[in-house]
Design a protein around this motif. Structure first.
Motif, PDB file in Angstrom:
ATOM      1  N   GLU A   5       0.839  -1.194   0.000  1.00  0.00           N
ATOM      2  CA  GLU A   5       0.000   0.000   0.000  1.00  0.00           C
ATOM      3  C   GLU A   5       0.872   1.241   0.000  1.00  0.00           C
ATOM      4  O   GLU A   5       0.541   2.239  -0.668  1.00  0.00           O
ATOM      5  CB  GLU A   5      -0.913  -0.017   1.229  1.00  0.00           C
ATOM      6  CG  GLU A   5      -2.012  -1.031   1.120  1.00  0.00           C
ATOM      7  CD  GLU A   5      -2.872  -1.082   2.369  1.00  0.00           C
ATOM      8  OE1 GLU A   5      -2.567  -0.393   3.368  1.00  0.00           O
ATOM      9  OE2 GLU A   5      -3.874  -1.765   2.309  1.00  0.00           O
ATOM     10  N   ARG A   6       1.949   1.169   0.746  1.00  0.00           N
ATOM     11  CA  ARG A   6       2.844   2.327   0.774  1.00  0.00           C
ATOM     12  C   ARG A   6       3.479   2.534  -0.590  1.00  0.00           C
ATOM     13  O   ARG A   6       3.607   3.665  -1.055  1.00  0.00           O
ATOM     14  CB  ARG A   6       3.945   2.115   1.809  1.00  0.00           C
ATOM     15  CG  ARG A   6       3.582   2.788   3.064  1.00  0.00           C
ATOM     16  CD  ARG A   6       4.739   2.843   4.008  1.00  0.00           C
ATOM     17  NE  ARG A   6       4.570   1.754   4.927  1.00  0.00           N
ATOM     18  CZ  ARG A   6       5.480   1.009   5.433  1.00  0.00           C
ATOM     19  NH1 ARG A   6       6.724   1.193   5.162  1.00  0.00           N
ATOM     20  NH2 ARG A   6       5.202   0.046   6.254  1.00  0.00           N
ATOM     21  N   ILE A   7       3.866   1.489  -1.215  1.00  0.00           N
ATOM     22  CA  ILE A   7       4.477   1.602  -2.540  1.00  0.00           C
ATOM     23  C   ILE A   7       3.433   2.141  -3.507  1.00  0.00           C
ATOM     24  O   ILE A   7       3.723   3.025  -4.319  1.00  0.00           O
ATOM     25  CB  ILE A   7       5.030   0.235  -3.002  1.00  0.00           C
ATOM     26  CG1 ILE A   7       6.204  -0.174  -2.146  1.00  0.00           C
ATOM     27  CG2 ILE A   7       5.419   0.280  -4.461  1.00  0.00           C
ATOM     28  CD1 ILE A   7       6.739  -1.540  -2.408  1.00  0.00           C
ATOM     29  N   THR A   8       2.210   1.620  -3.422  1.00  0.00           N
ATOM     30  CA  THR A   8       1.147   2.061  -4.311  1.00  0.00           C
ATOM     31  C   THR A   8       0.833   3.522  -4.046  1.00  0.00           C
ATOM     32  O   THR A   8       0.660   4.313  -4.987  1.00  0.00           O
ATOM     33  CB  THR A   8      -0.132   1.216  -4.087  1.00  0.00           C
ATOM     34  OG1 THR A   8       0.197  -0.145  -4.204  1.00  0.00           O
ATOM     35  CG2 THR A   8      -1.185   1.529  -5.093  1.00  0.00           C
ATOM     36  N   ALA A   9       0.769   3.897  -2.772  1.00  0.00           N
ATOM     37  CA  ALA A   9       0.498   5.303  -2.434  1.00  0.00           C
ATOM     38  C   ALA A   9       1.616   6.181  -2.958  1.00  0.00           C
ATOM     39  O   ALA A   9       1.398   7.278  -3.465  1.00  0.00           O
ATOM     40  CB  ALA A   9       0.333   5.462  -0.931  1.00  0.00           C
ATOM     41  N   ASP A  14       3.653   9.991  -6.819  1.00  0.00           N
ATOM     42  CA  ASP A  14       4.632  10.343  -7.851  1.00  0.00           C
ATOM     43  C   ASP A  14       3.917  10.575  -9.197  1.00  0.00           C
ATOM     44  O   ASP A  14       4.248  11.510  -9.939  1.00  0.00           O
ATOM     45  CB  ASP A  14       5.681   9.229  -8.005  1.00  0.00           C
ATOM     46  CG  ASP A  14       6.670   9.207  -6.841  1.00  0.00           C
ATOM     47  OD1 ASP A  14       6.682  10.196  -6.078  1.00  0.00           O
ATOM     48  OD2 ASP A  14       7.428   8.234  -6.739  1.00  0.00           O
ATOM     49  N   THR A  15       2.950   9.717  -9.483  1.00  0.00           N
ATOM     50  CA  THR A  15       2.197   9.844 -10.734  1.00  0.00           C
ATOM     51  C   THR A  15       1.420  11.146 -10.737  1.00  0.00           C
ATOM     52  O   THR A  15       1.408  11.877 -11.741  1.00  0.00           O
ATOM     53  CB  THR A  15       1.230   8.641 -10.900  1.00  0.00           C
ATOM     54  OG1 THR A  15       1.973   7.436 -10.869  1.00  0.00           O
ATOM     55  CG2 THR A  15       0.460   8.729 -12.191  1.00  0.00           C
ATOM     56  N   ILE A  19       1.810  14.124 -13.218  1.00  0.00           N
ATOM     57  CA  ILE A  19       0.649  14.652 -13.951  1.00  0.00           C
ATOM     58  C   ILE A  19       0.531  16.150 -13.723  1.00  0.00           C
ATOM     59  O   ILE A  19       0.332  16.925 -14.673  1.00  0.00           O
ATOM     60  CB  ILE A  19      -0.647  13.916 -13.512  1.00  0.00           C
ATOM     61  CG1 ILE A  19      -0.647  12.480 -14.053  1.00  0.00           C
ATOM     62  CG2 ILE A  19      -1.883  14.654 -13.989  1.00  0.00           C
ATOM     63  CD1 ILE A  19      -1.766  11.601 -13.519  1.00  0.00           C
ATOM     64  N   ASP A  20       0.679  16.592 -12.469  1.00  0.00           N
ATOM     65  CA  ASP A  20       0.596  18.028 -12.163  1.00  0.00           C
ATOM     66  C   ASP A  20       1.706  18.810 -12.870  1.00  0.00           C
ATOM     67  O   ASP A  20       1.478  19.898 -13.396  1.00  0.00           O
ATOM     68  CB  ASP A  20       0.663  18.250 -10.640  1.00  0.00           C
ATOM     69  CG  ASP A  20      -0.593  17.749  -9.918  1.00  0.00           C
ATOM     70  OD1 ASP A  20      -1.608  17.499 -10.629  1.00  0.00           O
ATOM     71  OD2 ASP A  20      -0.570  17.626  -8.688  1.00  0.00           O
ATOM     72  N   ARG A  21       2.921  18.215 -12.869  1.00  0.00           N
ATOM     73  CA  ARG A  21       4.050  18.882 -13.530  1.00  0.00           C
ATOM     74  C   ARG A  21       3.798  18.984 -15.033  1.00  0.00           C
ATOM     75  O   ARG A  21       3.991  20.036 -15.638  1.00  0.00           O
ATOM     76  CB  ARG A  21       5.340  18.109 -13.246  1.00  0.00           C
ATOM     77  CG  ARG A  21       6.599  18.808 -13.772  1.00  0.00           C
ATOM     78  CD  ARG A  21       7.824  17.949 -13.599  1.00  0.00           C
ATOM     79  NE  ARG A  21       7.787  16.701 -14.325  1.00  0.00           N
ATOM     80  CZ  ARG A  21       7.945  16.570 -15.654  1.00  0.00           C
ATOM     81  NH1 ARG A  21       8.130  17.620 -16.400  1.00  0.00           N
ATOM     82  NH2 ARG A  21       7.900  15.394 -16.216  1.00  0.00           N
ATOM     83  N   ILE A  22       3.335  17.901 -15.665  1.00  0.00           N
ATOM     84  CA  ILE A  22       3.040  17.910 -17.109  1.00  0.00           C
ATOM     85  C   ILE A  22       1.917  18.903 -17.407  1.00  0.00           C
ATOM     86  O   ILE A  22       1.965  19.655 -18.377  1.00  0.00           O
ATOM     87  CB  ILE A  22       2.678  16.481 -17.587  1.00  0.00           C
ATOM     88  CG1 ILE A  22       3.927  15.587 -17.560  1.00  0.00           C
ATOM     89  CG2 ILE A  22       2.086  16.508 -18.996  1.00  0.00           C
ATOM     90  CD1 ILE A  22       3.667  14.110 -17.828  1.00  0.00           C
ATOM     91  N   ARG A  23       0.896  18.889 -16.519  1.00  0.00           N
ATOM     92  CA  ARG A  23      -0.232  19.812 -16.689  1.00  0.00           C
ATOM     93  C   ARG A  23       0.265  21.256 -16.617  1.00  0.00           C
ATOM     94  O   ARG A  23      -0.140  22.092 -17.437  1.00  0.00           O
ATOM     95  CB  ARG A  23      -1.261  19.535 -15.589  1.00  0.00           C
ATOM     96  CG  ARG A  23      -2.630  19.985 -15.963  1.00  0.00           C
ATOM     97  CD  ARG A  23      -3.643  19.653 -14.905  1.00  0.00           C
ATOM     98  NE  ARG A  23      -4.235  18.351 -15.176  1.00  0.00           N
ATOM     99  CZ  ARG A  23      -4.829  17.586 -14.285  1.00  0.00           C
ATOM    100  NH1 ARG A  23      -4.901  17.954 -13.037  1.00  0.00           N
ATOM    101  NH2 ARG A  23      -5.346  16.447 -14.638  1.00  0.00           N
ATOM    102  N   GLU A  24       1.131  21.565 -15.636  1.00  0.00           N
ATOM    103  CA  GLU A  24       1.672  22.927 -15.491  1.00  0.00           C
ATOM    104  C   GLU A  24       2.514  23.301 -16.710  1.00  0.00           C
ATOM    105  O   GLU A  24       2.409  24.409 -17.219  1.00  0.00           O
ATOM    106  CB  GLU A  24       2.520  23.041 -14.204  1.00  0.00           C
ATOM    107  CG  GLU A  24       1.702  23.128 -12.949  1.00  0.00           C
ATOM    108  CD  GLU A  24       0.802  24.344 -12.942  1.00  0.00           C
ATOM    109  OE1 GLU A  24       1.258  25.462 -13.302  1.00  0.00           O
ATOM    110  OE2 GLU A  24      -0.390  24.184 -12.607  1.00  0.00           O
TER     111      GLU A  24
END
Length: 197
Positions: A5-9, A14-15, A19-24
Motif C-alpha cells: 500500500e505504501r508503494i502504491t500510495a 509520484d504519478t 501529472i501536475d508537472r506535465i499539466r503545469e
C-alpha cells in the motif's frame, strides 16, 4: 499500512506529481503559444488597419482629384459658353447697328475688300433693299473712281456682304468676319472676361 500500500500510495503520489508537472508545463506552453498568437493577431490587425487607412487615403485622394478635374472641366465649359455668348453678342450688335452706322461700316469694309474698286456686291435680300445701294455708293465715293455695283443676286447672310469679282469671291459676311476674329482674339477675350485666371 503495509508495504504494498505504501508503494502504491507512493506511486500514486509520484504519478500525480508527474501529472501536475506535465499539466503545469502544458498550461505554460499553451499560454506561451496563445500569447504568440495574440501578438501575431495584434500585429496583423495593426497592419490591416494601416493598409486600410492608406487605401482609404489613396481613394480619398483619387476622388478629390477626380472632383477637382470635373470642377475644372465644368468651369472651362462655362467659360467657353461665356466666350461663345460674347461673340454671338458681337455679331448681333453688328447686325443691328443703326442704319447710318451700318452703311458706314459696310462701306469701310468694301473699301478694304476691293482696293481696285471693282466687283459686284452681294447682300441678303433685306440688306440689299435697305442699305445696299447707299453702302456701295459711299464706298465708290471713297475709292474715287470705284466701279462697285449691287448684284441682282442675293445670299442668306446675317449681315455684311460677299464681293464677287469674276471667279473670286471675298466673304465679308458679319458671321464670317466674327468667326475669323474669334480665331485670333478668343484668348484675349477670355482674359478680359475672366481676369483672375
Amino acid at each position: 499500512m503495509n508495504g504494498i500500500e505504501r508503494i502504491t500510495a507512493r506511486l500514486d503520489a509520484d504519478t500525480q506529481a508527474e501529472i501536475d508537472r506535465i499539466r503545469e508545463n502544458a498550461k505554460a506552453e499553451a499560454e506561451k503559444v496563445a500569447q504568440g498568437y495574440r501578438t501575431q493577431m495584434e500585429s496583423e490587425t495593426a497592419e490591416l488597419r494601416e493598409r486600410s487607412r492608406r487605401a482609404a487615403a489613396e481613394r480619398e485622394e483619387r476622388l478629390v482629384s477626380a472632383a477637382q478635374m470635373e470642377a475644372r472641366k465644368t468651369a472651362l465649359a462655362a467659360r467657353q459658353e461665356m466666350v461663345d455668348k460674347a461673340y454671338a453678342l458681337a455679331l448681333e450688335k453688328l447686325c443691328s447697328l443703326p442704319e447710318e452706322q451700318y452703311i458706314q461700316t459696310v462701306a469701310a469694309l468694301l473699301v478694304q475688300a476691293a482696293p481696285d474698286g471693282k466687283g459686284e456686291v452681294i447682300f441678303s435680300k433685306e440688306q440689299r433693299e435697305r442699305v445696299g445701294t447707299a453702302a456701295v455708293a459711299l464706298a465708290n465715293s471713297r475709292l474715287g473712281d470705284g466701279k462697285l455695283t449691287v448684284s441682282a443676286q442675293t445670299r442668306p447672310l446675317k449681315g455684311g456682304f460677299i464681293l464677287s469679282n469674276g471667279r473670286v469671291e471675298v466673304n465679308c459676311s458679319f458671321d464670317t468676319l466674327v468667326r475669323l476674329q474669334r480665331a485670333e482674339t478668343a484668348g484675349e477675350v477670355a482674359k478680359r472676361l475672366f481676369p483672375q485666371t
